[in-house]
Enzyme design. Structure first.
Site, PDB file in Angstrom:
ATOM      1  N   GLU A   1       0.886  -1.172   0.000  1.00 48.82           N
ATOM      2  CA  GLU A   1       0.000   0.000   0.000  1.00 48.82           C
ATOM      3  C   GLU A   1       0.918   1.214   0.000  1.00 48.82           C
ATOM      4  O   GLU A   1       1.685   1.414   0.930  1.00 48.82           O
ATOM      5  CB  GLU A   1      -0.886  -0.068   1.250  1.00 48.82           C
ATOM      6  CG  GLU A   1      -2.171   0.672   1.067  1.00 48.82           C
ATOM      7  CD  GLU A   1      -1.987   2.128   1.428  1.00 48.82           C
ATOM      8  OE1 GLU A   1      -1.561   2.905   0.547  1.00 48.82           O
ATOM      9  OE2 GLU A   1      -2.247   2.462   2.584  1.00 48.82           O
TER      10      GLU A   1
ATOM     11  N   CYS B   1      -3.090   8.208   3.810  1.00 48.21           N
ATOM     12  CA  CYS B   1      -2.875   7.851   2.400  1.00 48.21           C
ATOM     13  C   CYS B   1      -4.173   7.920   1.599  1.00 48.21           C
ATOM     14  O   CYS B   1      -4.147   8.105   0.394  1.00 48.21           O
ATOM     15  CB  CYS B   1      -2.252   6.471   2.302  1.00 48.21           C
ATOM     16  SG  CYS B   1      -3.078   5.273   3.316  1.00 48.21           S
TER      17      CYS B   1
END
Ligand code: ADP
Length: 477
Positions: A224, A258
């Site tokens: 990720e 994020c």
């Protein structure tokens, strides 16, 4: 609470890292024998202990990150609680052995798929959510029957050590099942080498190195790697909610999320009204005191990185409202609104990871979609409109692993939703059935039941008569 960041926690001696890796490996051998329901029972107890001690954990998180108590509890422990509830309730459905299809002439045989643990999962994590990401990944890995070698960011290692200690103190898991390896990049490399699958969250550059190292050892890596969430606000959007979402989505966790909103494309006719609402909401945010809405940066270089993007935007003609450095040593800045943002500005193309709302006026929704898809990122994205059908249609065109329709970015908290990015934002998924299954290996089972001692007709000897019969059964004619 300390004002600025604490010193980072550096590497432990190599012998100690090796001892932790061996402890995890030993624990994995014990834990793999536990049934899914035994794991569920033990991990329920572990969560109860973590939840009961969370004031202690919150204090460590706050010391390392400077978040307010409310933010630390809501962003770190809140989603953890939801994930735990979902996965404890669904572990058996997802992980238990399940029957598999067989052709009718296998009526004397049984087929099934088992989900075996992989062994040791290497969890390598960043500094922005020092409890949630290490805990969420480790919890799922252990539920799937694995041990965990956790390499936290050197800037937030104390939180991981608190978690390790709190989990170990329950006595509910084999010793060393969750083992923390503190240190810098080299410690992370050691974790890749000592594990069977890597769950990584961090930057693209490091993610690529981790993926290459894992691939050279034929180990899978789930990555990720951050995003550049485009929020597309259509002319008929619910503007109050959209403005509040832009502010929360961009500034929660001081912008260090994020999935957070990183750029806003607004249809021309509502641009000014939207901007006025965002501006008012930004002005109302508290930037100091223990209950500040905007905390400090966690990673020291981040303040200058964000300021550099604002300078670049100003130099290319944008109007920047707010964004002043409030306390350089304390790593604090005021939230910023960037008006007249354009795609030539780094604030529209590079991950900002700070409390900044860049707004760009667009002519049509399709233009916004094209701009949203134009970069390398593909984690979060959202569409805002009163016409849900139109928004849903547009959302299918977004190159993003996670989309919101009148929703900013709460997906991570829902264990039912697979979480991850497309393009340079990542590889593979956490959460959802597929995310939990990825932490296991499939074992295909075929069992002959009766007649116990008879060979199958397709074994030797081959004969024309048998072949003719088999041809029929196999659908070859
Ligand atoms: P961030 O700046 O968001 O923390 P990084 O990608 O630099 O992102 O770091 C994420 C995690 O990866 C941290 O725990 C870091 O220590 C670790 N790390 C850094 N370099 C390596 C490497 N070469 N191999 C494995 N892990 C690494």
């Amino acid at each position: 609470m300390s004002e600025g960041p604490l010193a980072p926690v550096w590497d432990v001696p190599p012998e100690e890292s090796a001892a932790r890796a061996s402890a995890a490996r030993r624990a994995a051998h014990v834990w793999r024998r536990a049934s899914v329901s035994q794991r569920v029972a033990a991990l329920r107890g572990v969560w109860e202990a973590v939840r009961a001690k969370r004031e202690e954990g919150l204090a460590v998180v706050r010391e390392e990150t400077g978040k307010s108590r409310d933010e630390a509890e809501i962003l770190e422990f809140g989603p953890a609680s939801l994930l735990v509830r979902y996965f404890l309730a669904n572990a058996s459905r997802i992980l238990d052995e399940r029957p598999a299809w067989t052709p009718w002439f296998f009526l004397n045989k049984r087929a099934a798929v088992r989900r075996l643990p992989r062994g040791v999962i290497g969890v390598i994590t960043p500094w922005n959510l020092p409890f949630l990401i290490p805990f969420g990944d480790s919890f799922c890995a252990m539920l799937a029957g694995n041990a965990v070698l956790l390499k936290p960011s050197e800037w937030t290692t104390r939180t991981a050590l608190w978690l390790e200690k709190t989990v170990a103190a329950t006595g509910l898991l084999p010793e060393g099942l969750l083992s923390v390896v503190p240190g810098r990049g080299g410690a992370g490399e050691g974790v890749v080498d000592a594990s069977d699958l890597v769950l990584f969250t961090g930057s693209l550059a490091t993610g690529r190195r981790v993926a290459q190292r894992a691939a050279s050892q034929l180990k899978p890596a789930i990555l990720e790697l951050g995003g550049k969430h485009p929020m597309i606000v259509l002319a008929d959007a619910p503007l109050e909610r959209a403005a509040a979402a832009a502010v929360w989505g961009a500034c929660a966790n001081a912008g260090q999320l994020c999935v957070g909103v990183e750029r806003v494309y607004v249809e021309s006719s509502v641009h000014d009204a939207f901007v006025a609402k965002v501006r008012a909401r930004l002005a109302a945010l508290r930037t100091d005191g223990p209950n500040a809405d905007i905390g400090r940066f966690i990673f020291p270089p981040q303040l200058d990185r964000v300021q550099k993007q604002l300078d670049d935007a100003r130099s290319k003609g944008a109007e920047v409202i707010g964004g002043e450095v409030l306390d350089r040593a304390g790593l604090r800045m005021a939230p910023a609104l960037v008006l007249g943002a354009r795609m030539e500005m780094s604030v529209m193309t590079e991950e900002t990871f700070g409390p900044v709302v860049p707004v760009m006026r667009v002519g049509r929704a399709e233009e916004a979609v094209a701009l949203a898809n134009s970069g390398p990122h593909g984690l979060g994205a959202s569409v805002w409109s009163a016409d849900l059908e139109k928004a849903e249609r547009l959302s299918t065109l977004l190159e993003a692993g996670i989309v919101g329709i009148n929703e900013p970015a709460t997906h991570y908290a829902l264990g039912s939703l697979p979480f991850g990015g497309v393009k340079s934002s990542g590889l593979g998924r956490r959460h959802g059935d597929e995310g939990l299954l990825a932490l296991t290996q499939a074992q295909a089972v075929l069992e002959h039941e009766w007649p116990a001692d008879a060979p199958d007709p397709w074994w030797f000897p081959y004969e024309a008569r048998k072949t003719a019969l088999l041809r029929r059964l196999l659908g070859l004619r």
